[in-house]
Design a protein around this motif. Structure first.
Motif, PDB file in Angstrom:
ATOM      1  N   LEU A  16       0.806  -1.219   0.000  1.00  0.00           N
ATOM      2  CA  LEU A  16       0.000   0.000   0.000  1.00  0.00           C
ATOM      3  C   LEU A  16       0.842   1.273   0.000  1.00  0.00           C
ATOM      4  N   ALA A  17       2.083   1.177   0.366  1.00  0.00           N
ATOM      5  CA  ALA A  17       2.949   2.357   0.340  1.00  0.00           C
ATOM      6  C   ALA A  17       3.460   2.629  -1.068  1.00  0.00           C
ATOM      7  N   SER A  18       3.931   1.587  -1.746  1.00  0.00           N
ATOM      8  CA  SER A  18       4.524   1.764  -3.071  1.00  0.00           C
ATOM      9  C   SER A  18       3.543   1.525  -4.214  1.00  0.00           C
ATOM     10  N   GLY A  19       2.473   0.754  -3.943  1.00  0.00           N
ATOM     11  CA  GLY A  19       1.542   0.375  -4.992  1.00  0.00           C
ATOM     12  C   GLY A  19       1.960  -0.859  -5.767  1.00  0.00           C
ATOM     13  N   ASP A  20       3.133  -1.421  -5.477  1.00  0.00           N
ATOM     14  CA  ASP A  20       3.593  -2.628  -6.157  1.00  0.00           C
ATOM     15  C   ASP A  20       2.669  -3.804  -5.829  1.00  0.00           C
ATOM     16  N   THR A  21       2.353  -4.590  -6.856  1.00  0.00           N
ATOM     17  CA  THR A  21       1.422  -5.701  -6.690  1.00  0.00           C
ATOM     18  C   THR A  21       2.036  -6.984  -7.232  1.00  0.00           C
ATOM     19  N   ARG A  22       1.833  -8.086  -6.490  1.00  0.00           N
ATOM     20  CA  ARG A  22       2.322  -9.401  -6.907  1.00  0.00           C
ATOM     21  C   ARG A  22       1.159 -10.385  -6.979  1.00  0.00           C
ATOM     22  N   ALA A  23       1.180 -11.250  -7.996  1.00  0.00           N
ATOM     23  CA  ALA A  23       0.215 -12.341  -8.093  1.00  0.00           C
ATOM     24  C   ALA A  23       0.779 -13.514  -7.300  1.00  0.00           C
ATOM     25  N   LEU A  24       0.343 -13.670  -6.058  1.00  0.00           N
ATOM     26  CA  LEU A  24       0.960 -14.644  -5.148  1.00  0.00           C
ATOM     27  C   LEU A  24       0.789 -16.083  -5.628  1.00  0.00           C
ATOM     28  N   THR A  25      -0.396 -16.424  -6.122  1.00  0.00           N
ATOM     29  CA  THR A  25      -0.676 -17.828  -6.425  1.00  0.00           C
ATOM     30  C   THR A  25      -0.743 -18.087  -7.930  1.00  0.00           C
ATOM     31  N   ALA A  26      -0.019 -17.311  -8.693  1.00  0.00           N
ATOM     32  CA  ALA A  26      -0.049 -17.454 -10.156  1.00  0.00           C
ATOM     33  C   ALA A  26       0.407 -18.835 -10.610  1.00  0.00           C
ATOM     34  N   ASP A  27       1.274 -19.483  -9.848  1.00  0.00           N
ATOM     35  CA  ASP A  27       1.809 -20.788 -10.242  1.00  0.00           C
ATOM     36  C   ASP A  27       1.020 -21.953  -9.652  1.00  0.00           C
ATOM     37  N   THR A  28      -0.088 -21.650  -8.989  1.00  0.00           N
ATOM     38  CA  THR A  28      -0.924 -22.687  -8.387  1.00  0.00           C
ATOM     39  C   THR A  28      -2.230 -22.776  -9.150  1.00  0.00           C
ATOM     40  N   ASP A  29      -2.533 -23.930  -9.712  1.00  0.00           N
ATOM     41  CA  ASP A  29      -3.712 -24.073 -10.571  1.00  0.00           C
ATOM     42  C   ASP A  29      -4.964 -24.331  -9.734  1.00  0.00           C
ATOM     43  N   LEU A  30      -5.241 -23.391  -8.838  1.00  0.00           N
ATOM     44  CA  LEU A  30      -6.454 -23.400  -8.035  1.00  0.00           C
ATOM     45  C   LEU A  30      -7.128 -22.053  -8.194  1.00  0.00           C
ATOM     46  N   SER A  31      -8.456 -22.049  -8.144  1.00  0.00           N
ATOM     47  CA  SER A  31      -9.225 -20.810  -8.199  1.00  0.00           C
ATOM     48  C   SER A  31      -9.828 -20.579  -6.819  1.00  0.00           C
ATOM     49  N   PHE A  32      -9.340 -19.566  -6.127  1.00  0.00           N
ATOM     50  CA  PHE A  32      -9.730 -19.352  -4.734  1.00  0.00           C
ATOM     51  C   PHE A  32     -11.041 -18.576  -4.647  1.00  0.00           C
ATOM     52  N   GLY A  33     -11.848 -18.935  -3.656  1.00  0.00           N
ATOM     53  CA  GLY A  33     -13.160 -18.327  -3.536  1.00  0.00           C
ATOM     54  C   GLY A  33     -13.391 -17.556  -2.268  1.00  0.00           C
TER      55      GLY A  33
END
Length: 717
Positions: A338-355
């Motif tokens: 929230l300070a820098s605005g940088d964003t990472r896709a944490l689970t991009a390598d996991t083939d699950l769709s979280f709900g």
């Protein structure tokens, strides 16, 4: 990459709760040595108590939950509320009375219990929804109710309390141009007609006609001594961006407070001409100044939702899709600094769709749930590495985990349900056993004839592994007819979970073997498997259903494949219509509920246009060839199987005229048929009396066509 570890190596269960537990491959309650038990009936299903979501006090000492009860005779539904002391293992829940009929219960940071009610302690007060609070003791004593928020002319739909305790967010349907929470009513139009501009958004959605001037909007008020103060600040800056919570199914998960109460995160999709074709939900942040909010996810034109700030307020986790216009794309956990605005896709390598998504109480990890091969387990996600670890809360027997609530002391509160048993509350601690802490329905289920659910897999379309389930009575002599259960979505699953509508156990209890198949397009098998149904609605899924039925019959010789019926709703109803013309000689009967019949008329009458545009590769005019390739109406010359058609007049997703069209074909071709129309139901049948009628009608139809052959010959059928 997913790491699988055991949170609990075993599950200690009280004797009265033993029947709620299933083996890893069976939703199965042990047989009783007592006299033979009656099978579960439709009335049993409809009057089954329903556990609501829990709320806990600030430090996790007490949990409050509601249970909805349905009167056996009148079918009238009413809630009861319970408090349970988690600090005293083995303590019994205590029922308490709010003094008013209330819902949306939530503990505030002051440990008062807040709720919404349309009732009033003053019988002469004007009827509208207000926010109240009570002081609740562990023994069930209640002081109150005390009025918190009462806004003239406005029904408060919901609320969320700031962790700082000095603010409250309220939401309600408010004029999109209104700067206050509640405005003077506009003059009534001359007649009863609804007028819409062609460049507006939805003109109807799910089950209601839209008032183009109204949006569900959030306003923030100060709180002093438990009462709102001031006129409130519009979180959308008075811009009227779109509905928050999102419609029609959004809730409090669309709204999140900064931990220090300095601002509010919320989700909205712009309500404009693009709304019916857009899945672009975005996350906004309001600093409560009244200025325009900051759009945090503007760079992503696909879905962004479920904002959950870290306890230290430094990060924001949320769920996001990648492909615009696709409502069933993979939901990936993202983390924003929230300070820098940088964003990472944490689970991009996991083939699950979280709900679902939440932080642990100390902020050291994230918790989420996702469908995975007929189960919905809980997962721990490392916010630094993105490593995903399956918690295995029920020692390899997850079924359907939900309402995951982290507590101090590395404890987790959660619900678990299965095909065999509705939801109960459980409590787990890292490295120790999970413990059931409620008995809302388990003992009641133990008094009914037991069922067993067996999972099986087979080689489906394209050589892919496809999974299915067979649910049947455990103690049943002789053969039983087959029911092919076809799920909706189509990106859904008949997973190992309880349902109050399409319930495999109640159907199996009538003496049928219920076979469900997670065909290509189903959830829980990776995104590629789910995407495979795109522009192939009647292809691979039908092949999977054909092979799945054959595999089930080969696996279980007790199932009589010569007596069989197929039934489904929504996409499942579409598939029933497709089967009628493309597998016409296989079944003795069909049950089609809210099924798509004519893809052209469906496209021009449904509301969320992004759905057919994605699944069929564009609008009807852009890709008519694909729509017509998989159009059931093009195969009605081969229809021959008796069909029961069910529809709701308030269904705007699959308008009820689709059902009427299919019934007209059945009449013209003199095929035995029935039409059941609910004037007050939408895409689902929700009313208790209507649900009972639905089940009685379906059971009578199945009995008519699946009786033993000798009985059919005697009756002249």
């Amino acid at each position: 990459m997913i790491t699988r570890t055991l949170l609990s190596s075993s599950l200690a269960v009280a004797a009265t709760l033993a029947s709620s537990l299933a083996s890893p491959l069976a939703a199965h309650e042990p047989a009783s040595p007592e006299a033979e038990k009656a099978p579960m009936s439709a009335r049993d299903l409809i009057t089954m108590p329903r556990l609501g979501s829990p709320t806990v006090t600030k430090y996790g000492r007490y949990v409050v939950y509601s249970v909805t009860y349905t009167d056996e005779e009148t079918l009238k539904r009413s809630p009861k509320h319970y408090v349970l002391d988690l600090g005293r293992p083995g303590s019994a829940p205590v029922e308490f009375d709010l003094g008013l009929r209330g819902h949306s219960l939530e503990f505030g940071p002051d440990n008062f219990l807040y709720f919404v009610s349309s009732e009033h302690t003053d019988e002469d007060a004007e009827t509208r929804s207000r926010v109240w609070r009570v002081a609740l003791e562990g023994n069930g004593n209640v002081t109150g109710a005390m009025l918190v928020a009462d806004i003239a002319g406005t029904d408060i739909a919901g609320f969320k309390l700031a962790p700082s305790g000095d603010k409250i967010a309220l939401w309600a349907e408010i004029d999109r141009n209104c700067q206050r929470f509640g405005c003077e009513a506009k003059p009534e139009p001359t007649g009863s007609g609804r007028l819409y501009d062609g460049d507006g958004g939805f003109y109807r959605h799910w089950d209601r006609w839209i008032d183009p001037d109204l949006l569900s909007r959030v306003f923030v008020f100060g709180l002093e001594d438990g009462k709102v103060v001031g006129d409130g600040v519009a979180a959308d800056g008075g811009m009227g961006i779109g509905n928050t919570p999102t419609q029609p199914f959004g809730g409090s998960e669309d709204i999140a407070w900064a931990p220090d109460g300095s601002g509010l995160y919320f989700v909205a999709r712009r309500s404009d001409s693009k709304e019916p074709t857009s899945t672009d939900l975005d996350i906004y942040f309001s600093d409560l100044s009244g200025d325009a909010p900051k759009e945090l996810t503007a760079a992503n034109e696909a879905h962004d939702s479920t904002p959950v700030p870290s306890p230290d307020g430094k990060s924001l986790a949320y769920l996001a899709m990648e492909r615009a216009g696709y409502e069933s794309d993979r939901m990936v956990v993202h983390l924003r600094d929230l300070a820098s605005g940088d964003t990472r896709a944490l689970t991009a390598d996991t083939d699950l769709s979280f709900g679902s998504l939440t932080w642990s109480e100390d902020g050291s990890y994230l918790l989420a749930t996702a469908t995975d091969v007929l189960d919905v387990p809980a997962y721990r996600i490392d916010p630094k590495s993105g490593e995903v670890t399956e918690l295995n809360l029920m020692a390899g027997n997850e079924a359907h985990i939900g309402n995951v609530t982290p507590l101090v002391g590395d404890r987790l509160l959660f619900t678990r349900d299965s095909i065999g048993v509705p939801a109960e509350l459980f409590l787990a601690r890292m490295g120790q056993t999970a413990t059931p802490i409620t008995n809302v329905v388990t003992s009641r289920m133990g008094n009914m004839a037991t069922t067993v659910t067996t999972r099986f897999s087979f080689e489906g379309a394209g050589g892919d592994t496809v999974w299915g389930q067979i649910t049947k009575l455990e103690e049943h002599d002789g053969e039983m007819p087959a029911i092919l259960y076809i799920h909706g979505g189509p990106q859904g699953s008949f997973l190992d979970g309880w349902s109050s509508r399409w319930n495999p156990r109640v159907l199996a209890s009538q003496g049928y073997a219920v076979i469900s198949v997670d065909f290509h397009g189903s959830a829980g098998y990776g995104q590629e498997f789910m995407d495979a149904i795109n522009q192939d609605w009647g292809g691979k899924p039908l092949e999977d259903l054909q092979k799945g039925l054959a595999a089930a019959l080969k696996l279980d010789p007790q199932i009589d494949g010569e007596r069989a019926c197929a039934m489904g709703a929504s996409y499942g109803g579409y598939m029933v219509n497709w089967i009628a013309g493309n597998w016409p000689d296989r079944f003795d009967c069909l049950v089609q509920h809210d099924g798509l019949f004519d893809m052209r008329s469906f496209y021009y009458s449904t509301e969320e246009l992004w759905f057919p545009r994605w699944d069929f590769g564009g609008s009807y005019s852009e890709n008519a060839e694909v729509y017509e390739k998989w159009n059931p109406v093009n195969h009605i010359d081969k229809w021959q199987t008796p069909m029961l058609v069910i529809t709701g007049e308030q269904d705007f997703r699959v308008p009820y005229t689709q059902g009427l069209q299919s019934f007209t074909v059945l009449q013209e071709r003199e095929i035995p048929s029935q039409l059941l129309v609910f004037p007050d139901e939408n895409h689902w049948v929700l009313g208790a009396a209507n649900s009972l009628q639905w089940h009685e009608t379906v059971f009578a139809w199945l009995d008519r066509w699946l009786k033993p052959r000798g009985d059919k010959e005697t009756s002249g059928e």
